[in-house]
Design a protein around this motif. Sequence first.
Motif, PDB file in Angstrom:
ATOM      1  N   LEU A   1       0.764  -1.240   0.000  1.00 27.60           N
ATOM      2  CA  LEU A   1       0.000   0.000   0.000  1.00 27.60           C
ATOM      3  C   LEU A   1       0.806   1.307   0.000  1.00 27.60           C
ATOM      4  CD1 LEU A   1      -2.988  -0.852   2.376  1.00 27.60           C
ATOM      5  CD2 LEU A   1      -3.034  -0.532  -0.109  1.00 27.60           C
ATOM      6  N   PRO A   2       2.041   1.363   0.548  1.00 23.34           N
ATOM      7  CA  PRO A   2       2.719   2.665   0.679  1.00 23.34           C
ATOM      8  C   PRO A   2       2.740   3.540  -0.561  1.00 23.34           C
ATOM      9  CG  PRO A   2       3.892   1.044   1.955  1.00 23.34           C
ATOM     10  CD  PRO A   2       2.816   0.291   1.217  1.00 23.34           C
ATOM     11  N   PRO A   3       3.083   3.050  -1.765  1.00 18.82           N
ATOM     12  CA  PRO A   3       3.094   3.969  -2.913  1.00 18.82           C
ATOM     13  C   PRO A   3       1.709   4.504  -3.255  1.00 18.82           C
ATOM     14  CG  PRO A   3       3.481   1.706  -3.617  1.00 18.82           C
ATOM     15  CD  PRO A   3       3.600   1.712  -2.138  1.00 18.82           C
ATOM     16  N   TYR A   4       0.677   3.712  -3.005  1.00 19.16           N
ATOM     17  CA  TYR A   4      -0.686   4.173  -3.274  1.00 19.16           C
ATOM     18  C   TYR A   4      -1.127   5.199  -2.227  1.00 19.16           C
ATOM     19  CZ  TYR A   4      -0.882   0.295  -6.552  1.00 19.16           C
ATOM     20  OH  TYR A   4      -0.630  -0.556  -7.602  1.00 19.16           O
ATOM     21  N   LEU A   5      -0.689   5.009  -0.998  1.00 17.53           N
ATOM     22  CA  LEU A   5      -0.992   5.999   0.034  1.00 17.53           C
ATOM     23  C   LEU A   5      -0.317   7.334  -0.286  1.00 17.53           C
ATOM     24  CD1 LEU A   5      -0.573   3.722   3.174  1.00 17.53           C
ATOM     25  CD2 LEU A   5      -2.722   4.550   2.226  1.00 17.53           C
ATOM     26  N   GLN A   6       0.907   7.266  -0.767  1.00 24.20           N
ATOM     27  CA  GLN A   6       1.620   8.484  -1.145  1.00 24.20           C
ATOM     28  C   GLN A   6       0.916   9.180  -2.311  1.00 24.20           C
ATOM     29  OE1 GLN A   6       5.489   7.934  -2.922  1.00 24.20           O
ATOM     30  NE2 GLN A   6       6.229   9.902  -2.181  1.00 24.20           N
ATOM     31  N   MET A   7       0.468   8.412  -3.283  1.00 22.10           N
ATOM     32  CA  MET A   7      -0.245   8.970  -4.426  1.00 22.10           C
ATOM     33  C   MET A   7      -1.538   9.649  -3.980  1.00 22.10           C
ATOM     34  SD  MET A   7      -1.754   6.911  -7.721  1.00 22.10           S
ATOM     35  CE  MET A   7      -2.861   6.000  -6.641  1.00 22.10           C
ATOM     36  N   PHE A   8      -2.249   8.997  -3.053  1.00 22.73           N
ATOM     37  CA  PHE A   8      -3.487   9.582  -2.550  1.00 22.73           C
ATOM     38  C   PHE A   8      -3.205  10.899  -1.841  1.00 22.73           C
ATOM     39  CE2 PHE A   8      -6.865  10.349   0.404  1.00 22.73           C
ATOM     40  CZ  PHE A   8      -8.012   9.922  -0.254  1.00 22.73           C
ATOM     41  N   ARG A   9      -2.168  10.916  -1.022  1.00 21.31           N
ATOM     42  CA  ARG A   9      -1.822  12.135  -0.286  1.00 21.31           C
ATOM     43  C   ARG A   9      -1.519  13.288  -1.234  1.00 21.31           C
ATOM     44  NH1 ARG A   9      -3.022  13.109   4.496  1.00 21.31           N
ATOM     45  NH2 ARG A   9      -1.946  11.314   5.381  1.00 21.31           N
ATOM     46  N   GLN A  10      -0.857  13.000  -2.329  1.00 22.04           N
ATOM     47  CA  GLN A  10      -0.548  14.041  -3.300  1.00 22.04           C
ATOM     48  C   GLN A  10      -1.797  14.531  -4.025  1.00 22.04           C
ATOM     49  OE1 GLN A  10       2.359  12.009  -5.697  1.00 22.04           O
ATOM     50  NE2 GLN A  10       4.070  12.512  -4.347  1.00 22.04           N
ATOM     51  N   SER A  11      -2.741  13.618  -4.305  1.00 13.73           N
ATOM     52  CA  SER A  11      -3.952  13.990  -5.040  1.00 13.73           C
ATOM     53  C   SER A  11      -4.989  14.666  -4.155  1.00 13.73           C
ATOM     54  CB  SER A  11      -4.570  12.743  -5.690  1.00 13.73           C
ATOM     55  OG  SER A  11      -3.679  12.142  -6.592  1.00 13.73           O
ATOM     56  N   PHE A  12      -5.059  14.242  -2.880  1.00 13.74           N
ATOM     57  CA  PHE A  12      -6.074  14.762  -1.971  1.00 13.74           C
ATOM     58  C   PHE A  12      -5.411  15.163  -0.648  1.00 13.74           C
ATOM     59  CE2 PHE A  12      -8.035  11.526  -4.690  1.00 13.74           C
ATOM     60  CZ  PHE A  12      -9.004  12.288  -5.333  1.00 13.74           C
ATOM     61  N   PRO A  13      -4.666  16.258  -0.636  1.00 11.66           N
ATOM     62  CA  PRO A  13      -3.878  16.629   0.547  1.00 11.66           C
ATOM     63  C   PRO A  13      -4.713  16.964   1.776  1.00 11.66           C
ATOM     64  CG  PRO A  13      -3.866  18.395  -1.071  1.00 11.66           C
ATOM     65  CD  PRO A  13      -4.477  17.215  -1.745  1.00 11.66           C
ATOM     66  N   ASP A  14      -5.989  17.296   1.599  1.00 12.13           N
ATOM     67  CA  ASP A  14      -6.815  17.676   2.742  1.00 12.13           C
ATOM     68  C   ASP A  14      -7.579  16.506   3.344  1.00 12.13           C
ATOM     69  OD1 ASP A  14      -6.054  20.347   2.573  1.00 12.13           O
ATOM     70  OD2 ASP A  14      -7.595  20.780   1.080  1.00 12.13           O
ATOM     71  N   VAL A  15      -7.442  15.323   2.764  1.00 14.33           N
ATOM     72  CA  VAL A  15      -8.090  14.133   3.310  1.00 14.33           C
ATOM     73  C   VAL A  15      -7.120  13.430   4.251  1.00 14.33           C
ATOM     74  CG1 VAL A  15      -9.126  11.902   2.763  1.00 14.33           C
ATOM     75  CG2 VAL A  15      -9.530  13.848   1.261  1.00 14.33           C
ATOM     76  N   ASP A  16      -7.572  13.147   5.452  1.00 17.35           N
ATOM     77  CA  ASP A  16      -6.738  12.462   6.439  1.00 17.35           C
ATOM     78  C   ASP A  16      -6.895  10.957   6.278  1.00 17.35           C
ATOM     79  OD1 ASP A  16      -5.912  14.872   7.625  1.00 17.35           O
ATOM     80  OD2 ASP A  16      -7.730  14.951   8.840  1.00 17.35           O
TER      81      ASP A  16
ATOM     82  N   TRP B   1      -9.414   6.502  -5.541  1.00 13.95           N
ATOM     83  CA  TRP B   1      -8.226   5.854  -4.990  1.00 13.95           C
ATOM     84  C   TRP B   1      -8.347   4.338  -5.045  1.00 13.95           C
ATOM     85  CZ3 TRP B   1      -7.110   3.484   0.033  1.00 13.95           C
ATOM     86  CH2 TRP B   1      -5.740   3.234   0.206  1.00 13.95           C
ATOM     87  N   ILE B   2      -9.499   3.790  -4.645  1.00 13.66           N
ATOM     88  CA  ILE B   2      -9.691   2.342  -4.689  1.00 13.66           C
ATOM     89  C   ILE B   2      -9.523   1.845  -6.119  1.00 13.66           C
ATOM     90  CG2 ILE B   2     -11.374   0.483  -4.405  1.00 13.66           C
ATOM     91  CD1 ILE B   2     -12.506   1.978  -2.018  1.00 13.66           C
ATOM     92  N   GLN B   3     -10.020   2.619  -7.071  1.00 15.84           N
ATOM     93  CA  GLN B   3      -9.875   2.235  -8.478  1.00 15.84           C
ATOM     94  C   GLN B   3      -8.404   2.175  -8.877  1.00 15.84           C
ATOM     95  OE1 GLN B   3     -12.210   1.208 -10.597  1.00 15.84           O
ATOM     96  NE2 GLN B   3     -10.651   0.875 -12.159  1.00 15.84           N
ATOM     97  N   SER B   4      -7.605   3.130  -8.385  1.00 20.61           N
ATOM     98  CA  SER B   4      -6.189   3.144  -8.735  1.00 20.61           C
ATOM     99  C   SER B   4      -5.462   1.979  -8.085  1.00 20.61           C
ATOM    100  CB  SER B   4      -5.551   4.463  -8.300  1.00 20.61           C
ATOM    101  OG  SER B   4      -5.475   4.568  -6.889  1.00 20.61           O
ATOM    102  N   VAL B   5      -5.835   1.629  -6.857  1.00 21.47           N
ATOM    103  CA  VAL B   5      -5.181   0.520  -6.151  1.00 21.47           C
ATOM    104  C   VAL B   5      -5.507  -0.814  -6.794  1.00 21.47           C
ATOM    105  CG1 VAL B   5      -4.976  -0.697  -3.941  1.00 21.47           C
ATOM    106  CG2 VAL B   5      -5.124   1.794  -3.972  1.00 21.47           C
ATOM    107  N   THR B   6      -6.755  -0.960  -7.250  1.00 22.40           N
ATOM    108  CA  THR B   6      -7.206  -2.265  -7.747  1.00 22.40           C
ATOM    109  C   THR B   6      -7.126  -2.398  -9.256  1.00 22.40           C
ATOM    110  OG1 THR B   6      -9.499  -1.470  -7.836  1.00 22.40           O
ATOM    111  CG2 THR B   6      -8.780  -2.519  -5.798  1.00 22.40           C
ATOM    112  N   SER B   7      -6.634  -1.377  -9.955  1.00 19.74           N
ATOM    113  CA  SER B   7      -6.674  -1.410 -11.418  1.00 19.74           C
ATOM    114  C   SER B   7      -5.797  -2.485 -12.022  1.00 19.74           C
ATOM    115  CB  SER B   7      -6.262  -0.041 -11.981  1.00 19.74           C
ATOM    116  OG  SER B   7      -4.940   0.289 -11.564  1.00 19.74           O
ATOM    117  N   GLU B   8      -4.774  -2.944 -11.280  1.00 15.52           N
ATOM    118  CA  GLU B   8      -3.883  -3.957 -11.866  1.00 15.52           C
ATOM    119  C   GLU B   8      -4.484  -5.348 -11.811  1.00 15.52           C
ATOM    120  OE1 GLU B   8      -0.719  -5.718  -9.223  1.00 15.52           O
ATOM    121  OE2 GLU B   8      -0.862  -3.755  -8.302  1.00 15.52           O
TER     122      GLU B   8
END
Length: 295
Positions: A103-118, A283-290
Amino acid sequence: MELVYLHTFREVARWGSFTRAAEELGYAQPTVTAQMQKLEQSYGVPLFERFGRKLRLTQAGEVLLPYANELNRLYGESKDVVSRQLSGPIRIATIDTLAAFYLPPYLQMFRQSFPDVDLILQTGSEATILQQIREGLVDVGFIYDRLCTDDDLVTRVVREEELVIVMPPDHRLASNLAITVHDLQGESLIVTEEGCTYRGMLLETLRDEGVVHRIACQFSNPEAIKQCVRCGLGAALLPRMAVEKEIKEGSLRAVPFQTGKPPFFIQAVYHKKKWLSQAMEQWIQSVTSEGGGVV
């Protein structure tokens, strides 16, 4: 409902006419009149007074107008934020192995796309995660297990992930192309914590086949397991993703474990009644797209 009345109030104040406000709002003129009467009843004061054919605000109406403007602005802002869900917390539950190695790279991607979501990440066993999803304690879970077929849950398959027996390069089984449960006869094993699905599968298979073995130690942390394997304390069963680095370095050997049982998959799971915000859905779509689709 009074928010609708306040919006109508703003239009009447803007045009000085019930009829013109009705035209702008797409209402019948009596609807506008009725709404303003109910609003005046709510505040207990007249909000408009008539001068000839023109309406103008009373002193009370003048006081109310900036509040109506601000409430309308906040309502529009709230619709935008809620529809896109670009702020607030998202609670994610997963197992230690996925938290460390997937999960770490996907969490980083999410943080960059949605910085205000905790992002609130917590770990536990698969059984605990699924129960938390059913009870609404977390928004989405990521598990590593056989396919989840719970009718109350939506499962998005990421991919099948191979289980391997991990050992030092000089281990007696290191040259095998594959390992069966009978190859583990008399072996010292380092296992994950109770509640781990693939630990359960391993011990069940060993018991069913009558394979004598020894549990050397158990850890919840896969890094601790690998360190003990390096020190020669025993072999371990882990998902391949957990040892990719060591395989490339040559510090550990990983041999596919053949059980004849259903395979294990990385899966995203959430309750079928769970409303997914735009941010979470994306985000879920990006994580599960592979992987695969929804089951």
